[in-house]
Design a protein around this motif. Sequence first.
Motif, PDB file in Angstrom:
ATOM      1  N   UNK A 200      64.019 108.703  16.772  1.00  0.00           N
ATOM      2  CA  UNK A 200      64.913 108.087  15.815  1.00  0.00           C
ATOM      3  C   UNK A 200      65.865 109.039  15.128  1.00  0.00           C
ATOM      4  N   UNK A 201      66.418 108.557  14.022  1.00  0.00           N
ATOM      5  CA  UNK A 201      67.308 109.343  13.172  1.00  0.00           C
ATOM      6  C   UNK A 201      66.897 109.077  11.730  1.00  0.00           C
ATOM      7  N   UNK A 202      66.730 110.113  10.952  1.00  0.00           N
ATOM      8  CA  UNK A 202      66.289 110.046   9.553  1.00  0.00           C
ATOM      9  C   UNK A 202      65.172 109.008   9.357  1.00  0.00           C
ATOM     10  N   UNK A 203      64.190 109.046  10.265  1.00  0.00           N
ATOM     11  CA  UNK A 203      63.026 108.173  10.137  1.00  0.00           C
ATOM     12  C   UNK A 203      63.222 106.748  10.607  1.00  0.00           C
ATOM     13  N   UNK A 204      64.371 106.430  11.180  1.00  0.00           N
ATOM     14  CA  UNK A 204      64.651 105.060  11.632  1.00  0.00           C
ATOM     15  C   UNK A 204      64.966 105.027  13.122  1.00  0.00           C
ATOM     16  N   UNK A 205      64.691 103.863  13.723  1.00  0.00           N
ATOM     17  CA  UNK A 205      65.102 103.587  15.094  1.00  0.00           C
ATOM     18  C   UNK A 205      65.911 102.289  15.052  1.00  0.00           C
ATOM     19  N   UNK A 206      67.184 102.406  14.627  1.00  0.00           N
ATOM     20  CA  UNK A 206      67.966 101.188  14.374  1.00  0.00           C
ATOM     21  C   UNK A 206      68.232 100.361  15.627  1.00  0.00           C
ATOM     22  N   UNK A 207      68.116  99.054  15.447  1.00  0.00           N
ATOM     23  CA  UNK A 207      68.466  98.082  16.483  1.00  0.00           C
ATOM     24  C   UNK A 207      69.838  97.521  16.121  1.00  0.00           C
ATOM     25  N   UNK A 208      70.808  97.718  17.005  1.00  0.00           N
ATOM     26  CA  UNK A 208      72.183  97.307  16.726  1.00  0.00           C
ATOM     27  C   UNK A 208      72.619  96.178  17.658  1.00  0.00           C
ATOM     28  N   UNK A 209      73.071  95.095  17.053  1.00  0.00           N
ATOM     29  CA  UNK A 209      73.675  94.012  17.828  1.00  0.00           C
ATOM     30  C   UNK A 209      75.082  94.464  18.246  1.00  0.00           C
ATOM     31  N   UNK A 210      75.666  93.851  19.269  1.00  0.00           N
ATOM     32  CA  UNK A 210      77.035  94.215  19.644  1.00  0.00           C
ATOM     33  C   UNK A 210      77.955  94.131  18.419  1.00  0.00           C
ATOM     34  N   UNK A 211      78.742  95.184  18.192  1.00  0.00           N
ATOM     35  CA  UNK A 211      79.664  95.237  17.075  1.00  0.00           C
ATOM     36  C   UNK A 211      79.069  95.793  15.790  1.00  0.00           C
ATOM     37  N   UNK A 212      77.750  95.865  15.690  1.00  0.00           N
ATOM     38  CA  UNK A 212      77.126  96.411  14.480  1.00  0.00           C
ATOM     39  C   UNK A 212      77.188  97.926  14.492  1.00  0.00           C
ATOM     40  N   UNK A 213      77.151  98.499  13.279  1.00  0.00           N
ATOM     41  CA  UNK A 213      77.124  99.954  13.198  1.00  0.00           C
ATOM     42  C   UNK A 213      76.052 100.397  12.216  1.00  0.00           C
ATOM     43  N   UNK A 214      75.577 101.620  12.428  1.00  0.00           N
ATOM     44  CA  UNK A 214      74.547 102.225  11.583  1.00  0.00           C
ATOM     45  C   UNK A 214      75.089 103.578  11.146  1.00  0.00           C
ATOM     46  N   UNK A 215      74.915 103.891   9.861  1.00  0.00           N
ATOM     47  CA  UNK A 215      75.398 105.158   9.337  1.00  0.00           C
ATOM     48  C   UNK A 215      74.253 105.911   8.687  1.00  0.00           C
ATOM     49  N   UNK A 216      74.268 107.234   8.859  1.00  0.00           N
ATOM     50  CA  UNK A 216      73.297 108.061   8.165  1.00  0.00           C
ATOM     51  C   UNK A 216      73.884 109.436   7.925  1.00  0.00           C
ATOM     52  N   UNK A 217      73.270 110.147   6.985  1.00  0.00           N
ATOM     53  CA  UNK A 217      73.679 111.511   6.674  1.00  0.00           C
ATOM     54  C   UNK A 217      72.472 112.417   6.831  1.00  0.00           C
ATOM     55  N   UNK A 218      72.694 113.571   7.419  1.00  0.00           N
ATOM     56  CA  UNK A 218      71.639 114.558   7.565  1.00  0.00           C
ATOM     57  C   UNK A 218      72.251 115.929   7.306  1.00  0.00           C
ATOM     58  N   UNK A 219      71.474 116.967   7.500  1.00  0.00           N
ATOM     59  CA  UNK A 219      71.994 118.301   7.258  1.00  0.00           C
ATOM     60  C   UNK A 219      71.245 119.345   8.048  1.00  0.00           C
ATOM     61  N   UNK A 220      71.792 120.540   8.032  1.00  0.00           N
ATOM     62  CA  UNK A 220      71.158 121.656   8.723  1.00  0.00           C
ATOM     63  C   UNK A 220      71.697 122.958   8.161  1.00  0.00           C
ATOM     64  N   UNK A 221      70.960 124.023   8.403  1.00  0.00           N
ATOM     65  CA  UNK A 221      71.429 125.347   7.983  1.00  0.00           C
ATOM     66  C   UNK A 221      71.454 126.265   9.183  1.00  0.00           C
ATOM     67  N   UNK A 222      72.328 127.253   9.114  1.00  0.00           N
ATOM     68  CA  UNK A 222      72.400 128.249  10.186  1.00  0.00           C
ATOM     69  C   UNK A 222      72.772 129.600   9.597  1.00  0.00           C
ATOM     70  N   UNK A 223      72.648 130.621  10.412  1.00  0.00           N
ATOM     71  CA  UNK A 223      72.820 132.003   9.946  1.00  0.00           C
ATOM     72  C   UNK A 223      74.268 132.463   9.944  1.00  0.00           C
ATOM     73  N   UNK A 224      75.171 131.666  10.490  1.00  0.00           N
ATOM     74  CA  UNK A 224      76.574 132.069  10.555  1.00  0.00           C
ATOM     75  C   UNK A 224      77.442 131.016   9.866  1.00  0.00           C
ATOM     76  N   UNK A 225      78.647 131.392   9.390  1.00  0.00           N
ATOM     77  CA  UNK A 225      79.500 130.431   8.686  1.00  0.00           C
ATOM     78  C   UNK A 225      80.202 129.429   9.602  1.00  0.00           C
ATOM     79  N   UNK A 226      80.102 129.623  10.906  1.00  0.00           N
ATOM     80  CA  UNK A 226      80.657 128.671  11.854  1.00  0.00           C
ATOM     81  C   UNK A 226      79.641 128.399  12.953  1.00  0.00           C
TER      82      UNK A 226
END
Length: 124
Positions: free
Chosen positions: A65-91
């Motif tokens: 899944x994504x952020x604890x969910x396994x969204x079921x989407x009907x045709x035309x539906x959309x799902x939005x989520x926000x997540x994050x990550x860190x890394x050792x370089x600025x790019x």
Amino acid sequence: MASYEFTVHVTTQYLEEQSDPDHSNYVFAYAIKIKNTGTVAAQLISRHWVITDANNHIEEVRGLGVVGNQPLLQPGEQYEYTSGMSMATPQGSMAGEYFCVAEDGEQFVAKIPEFVLSLPRTLH
């Protein structure tokens, strides 16, 4: 004829207040919109990310899944989520794929186009 497709759109943001450049820790948020652009309802089951930093260090992340969910989407539906990550370089960059199953049992992969994680440009 049935079609199986999720369209993925990503926006990113550098989180200056959570980052610590003096210790090579850069934190980014990313917001994802997943839209079922196919003709059959489908569920996002799992994800696979490939994260590359500016030193060409590659990290792969897999999970259900994504952020604890396994969204079921009907045709035309959309799902939005926000997540994050860190890394050792600025790019760096991320790309990946979502593994999905349509309600008729068909399995398909929704590609996540590569996107760049980067500090905002500053003028001095």
